[in-house]
Design a protein around this motif. Sequence first.
Motif, PDB file in Angstrom:
ATOM      1  N   MET A 382       0.924  -1.265   0.066  1.00  9.27           N
ATOM      2  CA  MET A 382      -0.067  -0.192  -0.058  1.00  9.27           C
ATOM      3  C   MET A 382       0.804   1.139   0.086  1.00  9.27           C
ATOM      4  N   ALA A 383       2.044   1.355   0.792  1.00 12.74           N
ATOM      5  CA  ALA A 383       2.751   2.288   0.575  1.00 12.74           C
ATOM      6  C   ALA A 383       3.380   2.599  -0.629  1.00 12.74           C
ATOM      7  N   VAL A 384       3.819   1.470  -1.179  1.00 15.45           N
ATOM      8  CA  VAL A 384       4.362   1.644  -2.506  1.00 15.45           C
ATOM      9  C   VAL A 384       3.558   2.237  -3.637  1.00 15.45           C
ATOM     10  N   HIS A 385       2.413   1.686  -3.455  1.00 19.79           N
ATOM     11  CA  HIS A 385       1.229   2.176  -4.237  1.00 19.79           C
ATOM     12  C   HIS A 385       0.861   3.696  -4.137  1.00 19.79           C
ATOM     13  N   GLN A 386       0.833   4.097  -2.920  1.00 20.96           N
ATOM     14  CA  GLN A 386       0.963   5.536  -2.653  1.00 20.96           C
ATOM     15  C   GLN A 386       1.950   6.255  -2.869  1.00 20.96           C
ATOM     16  N   ILE A 405      11.533  -3.686  -5.271  1.00 21.15           N
ATOM     17  CA  ILE A 405      11.351  -3.889  -6.820  1.00 21.15           C
ATOM     18  C   ILE A 405      10.138  -4.753  -7.244  1.00 21.15           C
ATOM     19  N   ARG A 406       9.699  -5.758  -6.364  1.00 26.38           N
ATOM     20  CA  ARG A 406       8.621  -6.605  -6.628  1.00 26.38           C
ATOM     21  C   ARG A 406       7.352  -5.869  -6.301  1.00 26.38           C
ATOM     22  N   ASP A 407       7.301  -5.137  -5.189  1.00 27.12           N
ATOM     23  CA  ASP A 407       6.100  -4.266  -5.014  1.00 27.12           C
ATOM     24  C   ASP A 407       5.742  -3.283  -6.200  1.00 27.12           C
ATOM     25  N   LEU A 408       6.853  -2.579  -6.572  1.00 26.28           N
ATOM     26  CA  LEU A 408       6.679  -1.664  -7.920  1.00 26.28           C
ATOM     27  C   LEU A 408       6.032  -2.599  -9.039  1.00 26.28           C
ATOM     28  N   ASP A 409       6.487  -3.870  -9.205  1.00 29.83           N
ATOM     29  CA  ASP A 409       6.105  -4.800 -10.312  1.00 29.83           C
ATOM     30  C   ASP A 409       4.517  -5.048 -10.165  1.00 29.83           C
ATOM     31  N   THR A 410       4.051  -5.118  -9.002  1.00 33.38           N
ATOM     32  CA  THR A 410       2.852  -5.260  -8.862  1.00 33.38           C
ATOM     33  C   THR A 410       1.942  -3.912  -8.709  1.00 33.38           C
ATOM     34  N   PHE A 411       2.429  -2.821  -8.278  1.00 37.43           N
ATOM     35  CA  PHE A 411       1.618  -1.767  -8.159  1.00 37.43           C
ATOM     36  C   PHE A 411       2.000  -0.474  -8.912  1.00 37.43           C
ATOM     37  N   ALA A 525       4.445   5.569  11.220  1.00 38.89           N
ATOM     38  CA  ALA A 525       4.064   4.205  11.975  1.00 38.89           C
ATOM     39  C   ALA A 525       2.684   3.866  11.658  1.00 38.89           C
ATOM     40  N   SER A 526       1.724   4.958  10.779  1.00 39.42           N
ATOM     41  CA  SER A 526       0.307   4.503  10.380  1.00 39.42           C
ATOM     42  C   SER A 526       0.400   5.055   8.815  1.00 39.42           C
ATOM     43  N   GLN A 527      -0.851   4.706   8.276  1.00 36.22           N
ATOM     44  CA  GLN A 527      -1.065   5.284   6.923  1.00 36.22           C
ATOM     45  C   GLN A 527      -1.138   6.621   6.979  1.00 36.22           C
ATOM     46  N   SER A 528      -2.070   7.099   7.867  1.00 33.57           N
ATOM     47  CA  SER A 528      -2.412   8.669   7.902  1.00 33.57           C
ATOM     48  C   SER A 528      -1.335   9.515   8.118  1.00 33.57           C
ATOM     49  N   GLU A 529       0.091   9.001   8.531  1.00 35.37           N
ATOM     50  CA  GLU A 529       1.203   9.594   8.559  1.00 35.37           C
ATOM     51  C   GLU A 529       2.062   9.663   7.223  1.00 35.37           C
ATOM     52  N   PHE A 530       1.863   9.068   6.327  1.00 36.54           N
ATOM     53  CA  PHE A 530       2.844   8.612   5.115  1.00 36.54           C
ATOM     54  C   PHE A 530       2.745   9.888   4.092  1.00 36.54           C
ATOM     55  N   ILE A 531       1.350  10.158   3.704  1.00 40.01           N
ATOM     56  CA  ILE A 531       1.437  11.174   2.734  1.00 40.01           C
ATOM     57  C   ILE A 531       1.875  12.472   3.028  1.00 40.01           C
ATOM     58  N   PRO A 532       1.439  12.993   4.374  1.00 36.88           N
ATOM     59  CA  PRO A 532       1.752  14.204   5.007  1.00 36.88           C
ATOM     60  C   PRO A 532       3.525  14.371   5.025  1.00 36.88           C
ATOM     61  N   ALA A 533       4.037  12.981   5.312  1.00 37.01           N
ATOM     62  CA  ALA A 533       5.367  13.129   5.253  1.00 37.01           C
ATOM     63  C   ALA A 533       6.124  13.248   4.095  1.00 37.01           C
ATOM     64  N   LEU A 534       5.245  12.651   2.847  1.00 40.99           N
ATOM     65  CA  LEU A 534       6.036  13.067   1.453  1.00 40.99           C
ATOM     66  C   LEU A 534       5.700  14.308   1.196  1.00 40.99           C
TER      67      LEU A 534
END
Length: 584
Positions: A382-386, A405-411, A525-534
């Motif tokens: 999910m993190a790679v997809h986002q 690289i395998r998660d990239l291949d999938t998403f 540590a959670s999904q809600s923190e990822f996009i704001p960090a990016l």
Amino acid sequence: MMNEHQQKLTQYLVAFIEELVGNGVDEVVISPGSRSTPLALLFAHHPGVKTYTNVDERSAAFFGLGIAKSKKKPVAILCSSGTAGANYYPAVIEARYGKVPLIVLTADRPHELREVGAPQAINQIDLYGKHVKWSIDMALPESIPSMVQYARSSAARGVSISIGYPEGPVHYNFPFREPLIPDLKQVEFTTGQSGKRVLQGNRQLPADIQHDLQEQIMNSKRGIVVCGPGISEEAVQSITEFAEAYALPILADPLSFVRSGGHSKENIMDCYDTVLRIDECKEALQPDLVIRFGAMPVSKALMLFLKSLPDIPTWVVSKGEEWQDPTARGTHYIQCEENLFCQGFMKNSAHSDREWLDHWKGVNDQAKGLLIQGHQAWDEGMAVHQLIQHLPEGATLFSSNSMPIRDLDTFLFTDDRSLRIFANRGANGIDGVVSTALGMSTGSKPMYLLIGDLAFFHDLNGLLTARKYQLDMTIVVMNNNGGGIFSYLPQAGDQTHFEDLFGTPMDLEFGHAAKLYGAHYFHVASQSEFIPALQEADQTKGIKIIEVITNREENVANHRKLWNFVSREMTQNMKGEWHDSSSE
């Protein structure tokens, strides 16, 4: 005034450097040392050469490799004598198998100090064995005209070999006697074109061979195009137009430059790795012709699928003599530049039957929808997809090997943004990943790195170069506390020694490392923190480390649950005509 020794040393090396620069080698990564002093000083003194210093030879070599990958040109790396050159070895191997032009310069003791117990001396002759395209133990510096010409010719020859397809590393071993100081006051570098220019053309197929191959394509009912790493970005448009003309689905690896960009993506299948895990799909999608560009793709499912096919024509298209056929299924090894190959088939092309292509599209679209629908849990996938969705136009993403690289291949789904995806897939190692990506950041902006905790730890030293040269890159570290890829392999079934030998948990978080190297740090540590960090990282200059804390066991369970969901749904939804159309 120069003494005789300084004169010989200076004139000989000036000639060598002038030829390197004249043939496009104008960036050098230098690891400090005594014996390499003459070359280091003269490179630094040349007004047309950009120099970087890196005290860690392993990191330095991968940094140079990254510059060469980004800027598509040969880059020199320079170190002292002894084990310094041995630290170049992993990057040299990656350059050889990854087809990256690297000019490796090692300084050495003069011949009278070899094999006599002199300090910091090892046998450096053919140090890299068959992992370089060419190696030369240079003569001791002399200033007579014939030796100056020898230095010039050797430089031009090495560059020519390095950039000749398949590109790769060459090695110069330079013996120097003391004193090691050239007279910089007397040096005047010439500028402009080299006296010895290296000019290379492209390979094209003769008309009769082109005609015979075209007949085979016209007679094919179920052909596929496979695009792997190593395809030139300039060839992508021609490949997609060729596939469209003959109604061929394109199975495009994430490193092929085919999944994203301004070209048509109408025929591109981006979920074949998921589809080819399903037995019913593999049976229904068997081709009668395979045309492959580039190296073998990342997908193991595709590799096993191609190996399982009955004897059918399989074309391996390559610009040079390299042998890229790990499945041993090749029937035609076609040495031709990809652009010219595809353009040669565009005359008199006509393929009105699109049933096979539409069949592939339907399967691929269904798999994509199910992947999106079934992937709801927050994990590395999910993190790679986002992360992919977040990348801005023109971004470059460097991926580590193993799970990233395998998660990239999938998403990594097809996308109109011009995204450039890279990885060190020559030898598929995890060493030097940080340094390679940082080298790429000198010519690719904005730059992102996707990496696991083991690979990040393995090359932390690379961050020193980032601080020294104020490089700008966002690093996303997937910290699952160990080697996540091993959890998918058979050895994970026996837990007796698994964690100690394969899982290798380090129990590290990288906040202190970020502080050590002056990097900006984000703990996620959670999904809600990822996009704001990016988003915050995008507004910040310098090195940004986003550490995403994940769980290895949950990642494995989520991935397998997702694949099982897609397989179950697609198997249930398969229609009888799939089998009918594939057997006609």
